[in-house]
Design a protein around this motif. Structure first.
Motif, PDB file in Angstrom:
ATOM      1  N   ARG A  64       0.795  -1.226   0.000  1.00 47.97           N
ATOM      2  CA  ARG A  64       0.000   0.000   0.000  1.00 47.97           C
ATOM      3  C   ARG A  64       0.831   1.282   0.000  1.00 47.97           C
ATOM      4  O   ARG A  64       0.670   2.146   0.853  1.00 47.97           O
ATOM      5  CB  ARG A  64      -0.964   0.005   1.184  1.00 47.97           C
ATOM      6  CG  ARG A  64      -1.977  -1.116   1.112  1.00 47.97           C
ATOM      7  CD  ARG A  64      -2.971  -1.031   2.242  1.00 47.97           C
ATOM      8  NE  ARG A  64      -3.913  -2.132   2.158  1.00 47.97           N
ATOM      9  CZ  ARG A  64      -4.719  -2.484   3.132  1.00 47.97           C
ATOM     10  NH1 ARG A  64      -4.704  -1.842   4.270  1.00 47.97           N
ATOM     11  NH2 ARG A  64      -5.547  -3.493   2.959  1.00 47.97           N
ATOM     12  N   GLY A  65       1.734   1.364  -0.949  1.00 44.44           N
ATOM     13  CA  GLY A  65       2.492   2.602  -1.125  1.00 44.44           C
ATOM     14  C   GLY A  65       3.772   2.709  -0.323  1.00 44.44           C
ATOM     15  O   GLY A  65       4.457   3.734  -0.392  1.00 44.44           O
ATOM     16  N   GLU A  66       4.117   1.681   0.457  1.00 42.34           N
ATOM     17  CA  GLU A  66       5.379   1.723   1.203  1.00 42.34           C
ATOM     18  C   GLU A  66       6.559   1.674   0.226  1.00 42.34           C
ATOM     19  O   GLU A  66       6.423   1.232  -0.913  1.00 42.34           O
ATOM     20  CB  GLU A  66       5.463   0.537   2.165  1.00 42.34           C
ATOM     21  CG  GLU A  66       4.445   0.599   3.280  1.00 42.34           C
ATOM     22  CD  GLU A  66       4.363  -0.683   4.098  1.00 42.34           C
ATOM     23  OE1 GLU A  66       3.797  -0.619   5.200  1.00 42.34           O
ATOM     24  OE2 GLU A  66       4.824  -1.747   3.637  1.00 42.34           O
ATOM     25  N   VAL A  67       7.707   2.112   0.691  1.00 44.70           N
ATOM     26  CA  VAL A  67       8.916   2.085  -0.122  1.00 44.70           C
ATOM     27  C   VAL A  67       9.343   0.630  -0.343  1.00 44.70           C
ATOM     28  O   VAL A  67       9.480  -0.141   0.616  1.00 44.70           O
ATOM     29  CB  VAL A  67      10.058   2.863   0.568  1.00 44.70           C
ATOM     30  CG1 VAL A  67      11.320   2.800  -0.268  1.00 44.70           C
ATOM     31  CG2 VAL A  67       9.649   4.316   0.823  1.00 44.70           C
ATOM     32  N   ASP A  68       9.559   0.260  -1.591  1.00 45.23           N
ATOM     33  CA  ASP A  68       9.947  -1.112  -1.942  1.00 45.23           C
ATOM     34  C   ASP A  68      11.445  -1.300  -1.728  1.00 45.23           C
ATOM     35  O   ASP A  68      12.263  -0.742  -2.459  1.00 45.23           O
ATOM     36  CB  ASP A  68       9.581  -1.383  -3.400  1.00 45.23           C
ATOM     37  CG  ASP A  68       9.910  -2.806  -3.837  1.00 45.23           C
ATOM     38  OD1 ASP A  68      10.334  -3.623  -2.990  1.00 45.23           O
ATOM     39  OD2 ASP A  68       9.745  -3.091  -5.034  1.00 45.23           O
ATOM     40  N   ILE A  69      11.796  -2.091  -0.714  1.00 45.81           N
ATOM     41  CA  ILE A  69      13.209  -2.343  -0.435  1.00 45.81           C
ATOM     42  C   ILE A  69      13.651  -3.746  -0.841  1.00 45.81           C
ATOM     43  O   ILE A  69      14.793  -4.136  -0.585  1.00 45.81           O
ATOM     44  CB  ILE A  69      13.560  -2.094   1.049  1.00 45.81           C
ATOM     45  CG1 ILE A  69      12.749  -3.032   1.959  1.00 45.81           C
ATOM     46  CG2 ILE A  69      13.362  -0.630   1.423  1.00 45.81           C
ATOM     47  CD1 ILE A  69      13.252  -3.102   3.377  1.00 45.81           C
ATOM     48  N   LEU A  70      12.769  -4.514  -1.488  1.00 47.99           N
ATOM     49  CA  LEU A  70      13.166  -5.871  -1.888  1.00 47.99           C
ATOM     50  C   LEU A  70      14.411  -5.900  -2.767  1.00 47.99           C
ATOM     51  O   LEU A  70      15.250  -6.789  -2.597  1.00 47.99           O
ATOM     52  CB  LEU A  70      12.014  -6.610  -2.555  1.00 47.99           C
ATOM     53  CG  LEU A  70      11.088  -7.380  -1.613  1.00 47.99           C
ATOM     54  CD1 LEU A  70      10.035  -8.137  -2.394  1.00 47.99           C
ATOM     55  CD2 LEU A  70      11.843  -8.324  -0.706  1.00 47.99           C
TER      56      LEU A  70
END
Length: 195
Positions: A64-70
């Motif tokens: 839901r819009g969080e920063v993608d750190i994968l």
């Protein structure tokens, strides 16, 4: 720096959460592919020095819009670092971290948040990259409201706590609750904030 407009004095954390979630969703929806890639690259560049620190790293799967750190976690894994993701069992009041690898199956957990399907041995990571709803310059955070990270922080105070957020999630000073533990740092697409 994009700071959400102040809320009325009577607002509580639930109001602030709704306000910040809506602002985060609007921000992400307003980014074109190039701007989004640049913002994510800026966050990952700021996280890169953490790879020089020893120990295991726990992260999260963006929701839901969080920063993608994968992509950062994938890079850490390929450098031989132990990487973990949170897992909350159905009906459990607590969260644990389980080792993650790129081929691991993720399934929807609490609130639909992707988490490891197969639960491995619990891991106590040395460093946590924590998703945020909001934060202030003193390292106070507003999470989803379930208290999972708060309880984990209390049980493992030695772990380094780094919040990951978009810069617009910064808010005016947050009055911490007695159980809140401040973050050691916050990373956004614009800066590394060390309270």
């Amino acid at each position: 720096m994009a700071v959400p407009p102040p809320l009325p004095p009577s607002s509580d954390k639930a109001d602030l959460r709704r306000h910040l979630r809506a602002a985060r969703q609007a921000f992400v929806a307003g980014l074109d592919a190039t701007a989004r890639a640049e913002a994510l690259a800026a966050v990952h560049d700021r996280l890169a020095p953490l790879l020089a620190r020893p120990g295991s790293i726990a992260g999260y799967v963006a929701h839901r819009g969080e920063v993608d750190i994968l992509p950062f976690l994938l890079g850490a894994f390929h450098l031989g670092r132990t990487v973990a993701l949170p897992h909350v069992a159905q009906g459990s009041p607590s969260m644990r971290f389980t080792p993650w690898h790129p081929d691991a199956t993720l399934t929807p957990g609490l609130a639909g948040i992707p988490q490891p399907d197969a639960i491995g041995e619990a891991l106590v990571p040395d460093m946590l990259l924590v998703p945020l709803v909001g934060f202030d310059r003193a390292g106070n955070r507003i999470g989803q409201g379930g208290g999972f990270y708060d309880r984990w922080f209390e049980a493992h105070p030695a772990a380094m706590r780094i919040g990951i957020a978009w810069s617009l999630q910064e808010t005016t000073p947050i009055a911490p609750d007695p159980w809140d533990m401040p973050l050691h740092a916050i990373v956004t697409e614009k800066e590394w904030i060390a309270p």
